[in-house]
Design a protein around this motif. Structure first.
Motif, PDB file in Angstrom:
ATOM      1  N   LEU A 150      13.600   7.933   6.493  1.00  0.00           N
ATOM      2  CA  LEU A 150      14.383   7.688   8.475  1.00  0.00           C
ATOM      3  C   LEU A 150      13.898   6.225   8.806  1.00  0.00           C
ATOM      4  O   LEU A 150      14.812   5.970   9.828  1.00  0.00           O
ATOM      5  CB  LEU A 150      13.501   9.134   8.637  1.00  0.00           C
ATOM      6  CG  LEU A 150      13.145  10.285   9.694  1.00  0.00           C
ATOM      7  CD1 LEU A 150      12.066  11.121  10.153  1.00  0.00           C
ATOM      8  CD2 LEU A 150      14.737  10.524   9.869  1.00  0.00           C
ATOM      9  N   THR A 151      12.516   5.959   8.288  1.00  0.00           N
ATOM     10  CA  THR A 151      12.884   4.425   8.431  1.00  0.00           C
ATOM     11  C   THR A 151      13.535   3.149   7.939  1.00  0.00           C
ATOM     12  O   THR A 151      14.193   2.846   8.901  1.00  0.00           O
ATOM     13  CB  THR A 151      11.152   3.706   8.092  1.00  0.00           C
ATOM     14  OG1 THR A 151       9.976   5.225   8.518  1.00  0.00           O
ATOM     15  CG2 THR A 151      11.235   2.949   8.021  1.00  0.00           C
ATOM     16  N   LEU A 152      14.191   3.553   7.384  1.00  0.00           N
ATOM     17  CA  LEU A 152      15.098   2.940   6.931  1.00  0.00           C
ATOM     18  C   LEU A 152      16.626   2.892   7.236  1.00  0.00           C
ATOM     19  O   LEU A 152      17.022   2.364   7.865  1.00  0.00           O
ATOM     20  CB  LEU A 152      15.534   2.954   5.122  1.00  0.00           C
ATOM     21  CG  LEU A 152      14.583   2.700   3.850  1.00  0.00           C
ATOM     22  CD1 LEU A 152      15.745   3.876   2.921  1.00  0.00           C
ATOM     23  CD2 LEU A 152      14.735   1.281   4.005  1.00  0.00           C
TER      24      LEU A 152
ATOM     25  N   ARG B 196       1.076  -1.220  -0.102  1.00  0.00           N
ATOM     26  CA  ARG B 196      -0.156  -0.026  -0.395  1.00  0.00           C
ATOM     27  C   ARG B 196       0.920   1.020   0.040  1.00  0.00           C
ATOM     28  O   ARG B 196       0.084   2.467  -0.675  1.00  0.00           O
ATOM     29  CB  ARG B 196      -1.254   0.164   1.216  1.00  0.00           C
ATOM     30  CG  ARG B 196      -1.921  -1.010   1.367  1.00  0.00           C
ATOM     31  CD  ARG B 196      -3.068  -0.547   1.987  1.00  0.00           C
ATOM     32  NE  ARG B 196      -4.105  -1.447   2.138  1.00  0.00           N
ATOM     33  CZ  ARG B 196      -4.614  -2.550   2.684  1.00  0.00           C
ATOM     34  NH1 ARG B 196      -3.553  -2.707   3.952  1.00  0.00           N
ATOM     35  NH2 ARG B 196      -5.581  -3.398   2.326  1.00  0.00           N
ATOM     36  N   LEU B 197       1.717   0.998   0.741  1.00  0.00           N
ATOM     37  CA  LEU B 197       3.523   2.541   0.512  1.00  0.00           C
ATOM     38  C   LEU B 197       2.945   2.294  -1.080  1.00  0.00           C
ATOM     39  O   LEU B 197       3.400   4.219  -0.763  1.00  0.00           O
ATOM     40  CB  LEU B 197       3.935   1.874   2.061  1.00  0.00           C
ATOM     41  CG  LEU B 197       3.424   2.274   3.263  1.00  0.00           C
ATOM     42  CD1 LEU B 197       4.506   1.674   4.708  1.00  0.00           C
ATOM     43  CD2 LEU B 197       2.934   3.437   3.428  1.00  0.00           C
ATOM     44  N   LEU B 198       3.778   1.241  -1.513  1.00  0.00           N
ATOM     45  CA  LEU B 198       4.525   1.856  -2.992  1.00  0.00           C
ATOM     46  C   LEU B 198       3.638   2.521  -3.803  1.00  0.00           C
ATOM     47  O   LEU B 198       3.329   3.174  -4.131  1.00  0.00           O
ATOM     48  CB  LEU B 198       4.946   0.469  -3.240  1.00  0.00           C
ATOM     49  CG  LEU B 198       7.085  -0.269  -2.899  1.00  0.00           C
ATOM     50  CD1 LEU B 198       6.659  -1.615  -3.263  1.00  0.00           C
ATOM     51  CD2 LEU B 198       7.305   0.296  -3.623  1.00  0.00           C
ATOM     52  N   LEU B 199       2.337   1.512  -3.093  1.00  0.00           N
ATOM     53  CA  LEU B 199       0.351   2.633  -4.188  1.00  0.00           C
ATOM     54  C   LEU B 199       0.664   3.582  -3.461  1.00  0.00           C
ATOM     55  O   LEU B 199       0.634   4.386  -4.896  1.00  0.00           O
ATOM     56  CB  LEU B 199      -0.475   1.135  -3.856  1.00  0.00           C
ATOM     57  CG  LEU B 199      -1.460   1.760  -4.766  1.00  0.00           C
ATOM     58  CD1 LEU B 199      -1.541   1.794  -6.032  1.00  0.00           C
ATOM     59  CD2 LEU B 199      -3.177   1.308  -4.109  1.00  0.00           C
ATOM     60  N   ALA B 200       0.811   3.349  -2.382  1.00  0.00           N
ATOM     61  CA  ALA B 200       0.732   5.440  -2.109  1.00  0.00           C
ATOM     62  C   ALA B 200       1.344   6.276  -3.147  1.00  0.00           C
ATOM     63  O   ALA B 200       0.827   7.378  -3.676  1.00  0.00           O
ATOM     64  CB  ALA B 200       0.476   5.437  -0.887  1.00  0.00           C
TER      65      ALA B 200
ATOM     66  N   LEU C 227      12.938   0.793   0.940  1.00  0.00           N
ATOM     67  CA  LEU C 227      11.636   0.017   2.297  1.00  0.00           C
ATOM     68  C   LEU C 227      11.200  -1.052   1.878  1.00  0.00           C
ATOM     69  O   LEU C 227      11.648  -2.144   3.254  1.00  0.00           O
ATOM     70  CB  LEU C 227      10.934   1.229   2.539  1.00  0.00           C
ATOM     71  CG  LEU C 227      10.423   1.278   4.125  1.00  0.00           C
ATOM     72  CD1 LEU C 227      11.459   0.788   5.199  1.00  0.00           C
ATOM     73  CD2 LEU C 227       9.426   1.869   4.254  1.00  0.00           C
ATOM     74  N   ALA C 228      10.656  -1.020   1.194  1.00  0.00           N
ATOM     75  CA  ALA C 228       9.940  -3.034   0.598  1.00  0.00           C
ATOM     76  C   ALA C 228      10.628  -3.712   0.671  1.00  0.00           C
ATOM     77  O   ALA C 228      11.131  -4.736   1.085  1.00  0.00           O
ATOM     78  CB  ALA C 228       9.081  -2.270  -0.521  1.00  0.00           C
TER      79      ALA C 228
END
Length: 539
Positions: A349-351, A170-174, A310-311
């Protein structure tokens, strides 16, 4: 765990005046991420290139984000024994500025590179061996100057993430939908934009069913919605027929636009494929160049790229070894302090928080540490600090190093550090690794194996790509690839398997570091100027 050393340059032996010692960092220390800061001319880009080259020499894949146009220079692995190899990169105007001919300027450049590399015991054979060991790609989204990238590949090809990690999918799609909407000048906010919500609903429905959600398919869904409700509202109430027609017209213009064609065709956004060695076992070097894009296009594309990264990271098995390095030279504007929130900030930041456990390290470089979110700085375990002019920048660096100290222990006197950062010479860096004992060194970086020519235009990128996969002219040097060179006997040694910073002799304590004199081509301390930045990579 097998330790591979990232040999970066030399440090000063405080016990032997005039003596230089080889300096290296164990590769797995980069999984805790690294930050390089320094004003223009401090040698920051050269440092980044050295880290990249040494990581590749350790057979670790590298993905490079190029914002300024400098980092395709990594492919200019030209021999120093043949000045004619430089002719295509030097024009008459440059020669006139030097009051010389093109041929003479090229010979001067080759000789200056040879002199700088000779100090570190590098030869043309070593440059050729390095070049033959890597598999480079230059990806240029939005243009055909390099290798085009299909930014809509996550819409066109259903991902296995929809079964294994729906949240990441979903994050990639967004991110992809946001990119499309920004390109047509519409609200791209994933939570507030009704256009975004509707397109995401339509696309997810198709992708979960294993079907393509390309723009043509989404245009059909806008004309004849496959669902009756969005949330608790009828779709016609949430986004009226007229509004859907307006959105469809905007998307259709995008599909029909010749300008957008280069965004829709090319290599898919497949990080796993990018970072996997081929059958020839050469180490991938992927340069994603966005220097040619405007600010908004850069921000949107890099948001998508880091979501993809990230994915990919989350699909990897855990490891404490360095599996891959992500290098981002000049992060200014993409990772700003709160409350600014550009598209790349959240995934980056998550990475910085999560990638360590999967063996993926991040190297960030910037001129202005004040303009970078402190959470990113405090998550870096390795610091390379060049000369900083402003009090604000020095304060931010000292603050970040204090955060890093809390992780790894040790102490750096803030007042001593701030004073040193005013007076560092080009190519000299105050290095702090919180996982080494002792933690601090004063380091001069080695010259780059590649020629640091400067930023490349799109025309020059096309010329570089037209040279093929082996720009080093094998006819200029005899013999096959040679193994990586050993450092000078007086400069230290490799220590495979060691968890400490590799330096022969005692490191220089932080509190006793004095302003470094320049280093001459002989490697001895002197009061003369440093080697010309043209040949050593000072930028």
């Amino acid at each position: 765990m097998t330790t591979r050393n990232i040999e970066l340059g030399s440090t000063i032996d405080p016990n032997v005046p005039g003596e230089s010692l080889a300096f290296a960092i164990p590769s797995h220390h980069l999984t805790t991420h690294a930050v390089a800061v320094g004003m223009t001319g401090s040698g920051k880009t050269g440092l980044a290139m050295v880290v990249i080259e040494e990581t590749l020499r350790a057979k670790t894949p590298v993905l490079v984000v190029d914002v300024k146009g400098d980092l395709p220079n990594l492919l200019l692995t030209l021999p120093t024994s043949d000045g004619s190899q430089y002719v295509e990169w030097i024009d008459e105007a440059t020669a006139e500025r030097h009051d010389s001919t093109v041929d003479d300027v090229c010979m001067d450049i080759a000789e200056a590179r040879a002199s700088a590399l000779r100090e570190w015991h590098f030869t043309d054979a070593d440059i050729r061996a390095h070049r033959n060991a890597i598999a480079p790609r230059v990806l240029t989204p939005g243009t055909t100057s390099g290798e085009s990238v299909n930014v809509l590949s996550s819409l066109e090809t259903p991902s296995t993430l929809w079964q294994s990690d729906p949240e990441a999918a979903r994050l990639l799609l967004a991110a992809t939908v946001s990119l499309v909407l920004r390109l047509v000048g519409r609200d791209a906010d994933a939570t507030r934009s009704r256009d975004h919500v509707v397109l995401s609903q339509f696309a997810e429905r198709r992708l979960r069913a294993g079907r393509s959600a390309d723009l043509g398919a989404l245009l059909q869904d806008l004309a004849e919605p496959p669902i009756e409700q969005i949330g608790a509202m009828a779709i016609d109430d949430y986004l009226s027929i007229r509004e859907r027609k307006n959105l469809a017209a905007a998307l259709n213009s995008l599909v029909a636009s010749p300008t957008f064609d280069s965004w829709r065709h090319g290599s898919p956004m497949d990080i796993a494929a990018w970072m996997t060695p081929g059958d020839d076992d050469r180490t991938p070097l992927v340069i994603v160049s966005v220097a040619h894009l405007d600010d908004e296009e850069r921000g949107v594309f890099l948001g998508l790229l880091f979501e993809e990264l990230l994915a990919w990271v989350r699909t990897l098995p855990g490891t404490s070894d360095l599996r891959a390095l992500i290098a981002f030279d000049e992060v200014y504007g993409f990772l700003p302090p709160h409350p600014a929130n550009p598209p790349a900030k959240r995934p980056l930041l998550t990475l910085m928080k999560q990638a360590r456990g999967f063996g993926v390290g991040i190297l960030l470089a910037t001129q202005n540490p004040m303009d970078v979110d402190y959470r990113a700085l405090s998550n870096a375990g390795v610091w390379f600090v060049g000369r900083l002019q402003t009090d604000a920048d020095r304060e931010r660096v000292v603050e970040g190093m204090t955060g890093a100290t809390e992780v790894g222990g040790g102490y750096v006197d803030p007042s001593v550090l701030a004073d040193r950062l005013k007076r560092l010479s080009p190519r000299w860096f105050f290095v702090r690794d919180v996982y080494a004992q002792p933690t601090t060194y004063l380091v001069r970086t080695r010259p780059t194996l590649a020629w640091m020519r400067g930023p490349m235009t799109r025309v020059e990128l096309r010329r570089l790509m037209a040279r093929g996969d082996a720009p080093f002219n094998s006819q200029t040097s005899s013999g096959g690839p040679s193994p990586p060179p050993s450092p000078s006997p007086s400069a230290g040694r490799r220590e495979e398997g060691s968890d400490a910073l590799v330096v022969q002799g005692s490191p220089m304590p932080a509190a006793s570091v004095s302003p470094p004199p320049s280093v001459s081509a002989t490697g001895t301390l002197s009061s003369t100027a440093d080697i010309d930045g043209r040949s050593t990579g000072t930028r």
